[in-house]
Design an enzyme around this catalytic site. Structure first.
Site, short mmCIF file in Angstrom:
data_model
loop_
_atom_site.label_atom_id
_atom_site.label_comp_id
_atom_site.label_asym_id
_atom_site.label_seq_id
_atom_site.Cartn_x
_atom_site.Cartn_y
_atom_site.Cartn_z
N GLU A 286 6.45 13.50 4.02
CA GLU A 286 7.31 12.35 3.68
C GLU A 286 6.41 11.20 3.26
O GLU A 286 5.52 10.79 4.01
CB GLU A 286 8.19 11.99 4.87
CG GLU A 286 9.16 13.10 5.22
CD GLU A 286 9.98 13.55 4.03
OE1 GLU A 286 10.76 12.74 3.51
OE2 GLU A 286 9.82 14.70 3.58
N CYS A 320 8.26 2.02 4.38
CA CYS A 320 8.41 2.90 3.21
C CYS A 320 9.70 2.58 2.48
O CYS A 320 9.82 2.78 1.28
CB CYS A 320 8.39 4.35 3.64
SG CYS A 320 9.60 4.68 4.90
P1 NAP Z 1 -1.84 7.27 5.16
O1 NAP Z 1 -3.00 6.44 4.86
O2 NAP Z 1 -1.45 8.35 4.22
O3 NAP Z 1 -2.12 7.90 6.61
C1 NAP Z 1 -1.14 8.69 7.26
C2 NAP Z 1 -1.82 9.62 8.24
O4 NAP Z 1 -2.62 10.58 7.53
C3 NAP Z 1 -2.79 8.90 9.19
O5 NAP Z 1 -2.68 9.49 10.46
C4 NAP Z 1 -4.13 9.19 8.54
O6 NAP Z 1 -5.21 9.11 9.43
C5 NAP Z 1 -3.93 10.60 8.05
N1 NAP Z 1 -4.87 11.04 7.01
C6 NAP Z 1 -5.58 10.28 6.13
N2 NAP Z 1 -6.31 11.06 5.32
C7 NAP Z 1 -6.08 12.35 5.69
C8 NAP Z 1 -6.55 13.61 5.23
N3 NAP Z 1 -7.41 13.72 4.22
N4 NAP Z 1 -6.10 14.73 5.84
C9 NAP Z 1 -5.22 14.65 6.84
N5 NAP Z 1 -4.75 13.48 7.33
C10 NAP Z 1 -5.16 12.34 6.76
O7 NAP Z 1 -0.54 6.37 5.37
P2 NAP Z 1 -0.40 5.07 6.28
O8 NAP Z 1 -1.18 3.97 5.67
O9 NAP Z 1 -0.64 5.41 7.70
O10 NAP Z 1 1.16 4.78 6.15
C11 NAP Z 1 1.74 4.09 5.08
C12 NAP Z 1 2.34 5.05 4.07
O11 NAP Z 1 3.29 5.88 4.71
C13 NAP Z 1 3.09 4.37 2.94
O12 NAP Z 1 2.80 5.01 1.74
C14 NAP Z 1 4.55 4.57 3.33
O13 NAP Z 1 5.45 4.51 2.25
C15 NAP Z 1 4.50 5.92 3.96
N6 NAP Z 1 5.64 6.14 4.84
C16 NAP Z 1 6.62 6.99 4.46
C17 NAP Z 1 7.73 7.20 5.27
C18 NAP Z 1 8.84 8.14 4.87
O14 NAP Z 1 9.64 8.47 5.72
N7 NAP Z 1 8.91 8.58 3.64
C19 NAP Z 1 7.81 6.52 6.48
C20 NAP Z 1 6.78 5.66 6.85
C21 NAP Z 1 5.69 5.48 6.03
P3 NAP Z 1 -6.08 7.77 9.55
O15 NAP Z 1 -5.19 6.72 10.07
O16 NAP Z 1 -7.15 8.14 10.49
O17 NAP Z 1 -6.58 7.47 8.16
#
Ligand code: NAP
Ligand code: MG
Length: 515
Positions: A286, A320
């Site tokens: 997501e 999001c």
């Molecule tokens: P993110 O940077 O993609 O990180 C999400 C998770 O993925 C974190 O736990 C992160 O760990 C981990 N991660 C990063 N690189 C990875 C890799 N190469 N392999 C596996 N895991 C990895 O997102 P965020 O900044 O936490 O959250 C914001 C984003 O989430 C926005 O784009 C928002 O739109 C989206 N979002 C979507 C929804 C929905 O329901 N569609 C809901 C909420 C948020 P680290 O923290 O250690 O980097």
């Protein structure tokens, strides 16, 4: 009888009693600053050689806590612990599994102020939004418990003579949950307990910005009695252990919420078949959005303006579901924009712990840099109407910002910024508004403000987003009421808080016996 689901009510912070409880909880949370948070593997607390700080974005000098980072060896142990515990957990009856969730929901209710305070301090979320985060986590626990009980009932099949036929749901195996920081409790809880209640065991890797809230979740699940090894908590860098987890052949499914960039990487990595792997991983990813609110010529402009502001600047635009494009009919454009700018300028910004502040800080330095970079891009793509600067305070505060004159395919109108930056796009009629709204790679949320029934009907059919709202804001989806998740680059189709969610983490078995 399976109980009915009821959403957790928001806390009334106009009540002095509740205000005092929050102030006390914030004080107590500050007394716990600097504590160390261990990894949890097979029910045991584990330290590593490496730890990282979680800071309060409202005041980065404050270290909310330190979390130990898992290395690959520890992560491997977590996967093994989950595999071992799965053999027993899968045999526990759905009624008992659901009971753990009901109990955890009750514990969260008791610790509501404490959890809310932790989110205020670790996330920079205001009181009301942080309270909503906790309420949503409670809802996920209750809702998925109830849904699991329903799915455990005998499923309807056509009867044929001479045979007894049955279909029931069995779990998949060991899953990895990778959660984002922006709903540090709600999303993490929902993504973990959904698969859990269906009999899967979990390795949970929370976002590195919010380990303390994740630790509190883990404590609650332990206190609720969830057996050792069924949830294993590993902190650490996404690109290192996150990668290790999603590419591991022993993992049966991946439940991810986060950015488009990481989500697509996980879909690609997770789909590679590795030696020793005898299944195709189920992957839920997501991701982000570029959500639009259409303000039609026949809209009640004042209420549209209030809701655009709430959707675009609530939690600093870091949802999001946040609105980042307002698509406005030219016939009401001038008045709408004047109102939008006037109300935006009146927004109070400051530390999230001060109840009077509507907006707090961005989550970290990287988010601040990204926001300022997009302001620069905006200055070349359109005209700034208000905001655009970092505020001269010690945290990562920026002004709510509005640009006009943005072309539908400009970067500001296409790329997810994840900050309080709203782009205004002027259109000549409703059809053009819908075209512009749909003209992105994403398809998460959208709103339409109009009193014209036929335009709303057209939107039902043609506005291609997973969560479409009429004459209300695009944020604040409720579990069980607004099942949440988007289309296209916004996601793989999970609807969190919806009827079908648990099926993503189970498989149906059909058994036929000749009589
Ligand atoms: P993110 O940077 O993609 O990180 C999400 C998770 O993925 C974190 O736990 C992160 O760990 C981990 N991660 C990063 N690189 C990875 C890799 N190469 N392999 C596996 N895991 C990895 O997102 P965020 O900044 O936490 O959250 C914001 C984003 O989430 C926005 O784009 C928002 O739109 C989206 N979002 C979507 C929804 C929905 O329901 N569609 C809901 C909420 C948020 P680290 O923290 O250690 O980097
Ligand atoms: Mg932090």
């Amino acid at each position: 009888m399976i109980p009915d689901f009821k959403n957790e009510a928001p806390t009334d912070f106009s009540d002095e009693k509740n205000q005092n409880a929050m102030l006390q909880a914030i004080k107590k949370a500050k007394n716990e600053y600097g504590r160390e948070y261990e990894l949890v593997i097979d029910g045991k607390k584990v330290k590593s050689d490496d730890k990282f700080a979680s800071i309060n974005p409202s005041n980065p000098d404050e270290v909310v806590g330190y979390a130990f980072s898992a290395n690959r060896e520890i992560t491997e142990r977590a996967i093994r612990a989950a595999s071992k515990s799965f053999e027993e957990w899968k045999l526990v009856s759905p009624g008992i599994r659901a009971r753990y969730l009901f109990k955890a929901a009750a514990l969260m209710r008791k610790r509501k102020a404490e959890l809310t305070a932790a989110i205020v301090l670790e996330n920079g979320k205001n009181w009301v939004e942080a309270d909503g985060d906790v309420a949503e986590a409670i809802d996920f626990l209750d809702y998925y418990a109830i849904r699991a009980l329903q799915l455990a009932e005998r499923q309807p099949l056509a009867r044929i003579k001479g045979e007894d036929n049955e279909l029931y749901y069995i779990p998949l195996g060991v899953g990895v949950v990778i959660s984002p920081w922006n709903f540090p409790l709600a999303i993490l809880t929902g993504m973990t307990v959904g698969p859990l209640v269906m009999g899967n065991s979990i390795v949970l890797k929370p976002a590195s910005n919010t380990p303390v809230v994740a630790a509190k979740f883990m404590e609650i699940m332990e206190e609720a009695g969830v057996p050792d090894g069924v949830i294993n908590l590993v902190y650490g860098s996404g690109s290192d252990i996150g990668h290790y987890l999603v590419s591991h052949p022993g993992i049966r499914f991946i439940n991810f919420t986060g950015s488009r960039e990481v989500g697509l990487y996980i879909v690609e990595e997770g789909n590679k078949i590795r030696e020793g792997q005898k299944w195709i991983k189920r992957i839920s990813a997501e991701m982000g959005g570029k959500n639009a609110i259409i303000i039609d010529s026949e809209a009640e402009v004042d209420s549209a303006v209030a809701c655009v502001i709430a959707s675009a600047f609530g939690y600093q635009g870091q949802k999001c579901s946040a609105c980042s494009r307002a698509i406005i009919d030219e016939k009401i454009y001038d008045y709408t924009v004047q109102q939008l700018v006037e109300k935006t300028k009146a927004i109070r910004i400051g530390p999230a712990e001060d109840r009077e502040n509507f907006m707090g800080p961005l989550i970290d330095q990287a988010a601040l840099d990204k926001f300022l970079k997009y302001v620069e891009i905006g200055n070349s793509e359109g005209r700034i109407l208000c905001g655009g600067s970092r505020l001269n305070k010690s945290g990562y505060y920026v002004e709510p910002t509005i640009f006009e004159g943005i072309e539908p395919r400009a970067r500001l109108a296409q790329e997810e910024i994840f900050g309080p930056l709203l782009s205004l796009i002027k259109v000549k009629d409703f059809d053009q508004a819908l075209d512009v709204a749909n003209d992105t790679e994403y398809g998460l949320t959208g709103s339409v403000y109009s009193n014209n029934w036929s335009k709303l009907e057209k939107s039902r059919r043609d506005f291609h987003v997973g969560n479409l709202y009429f004459n209300r804001k695009s944020t604040s989806a409720l579990v069980g009421v607004h099942p949440f998740g988007g289309y296209n680059m916004s996601g793989t189709g999970a609807k969190a808080g919806g009827n079908d969610y648990l099926l993503l983490f189970s498989q149906a078995k059909a058994v036929s016996e000749e009589l």
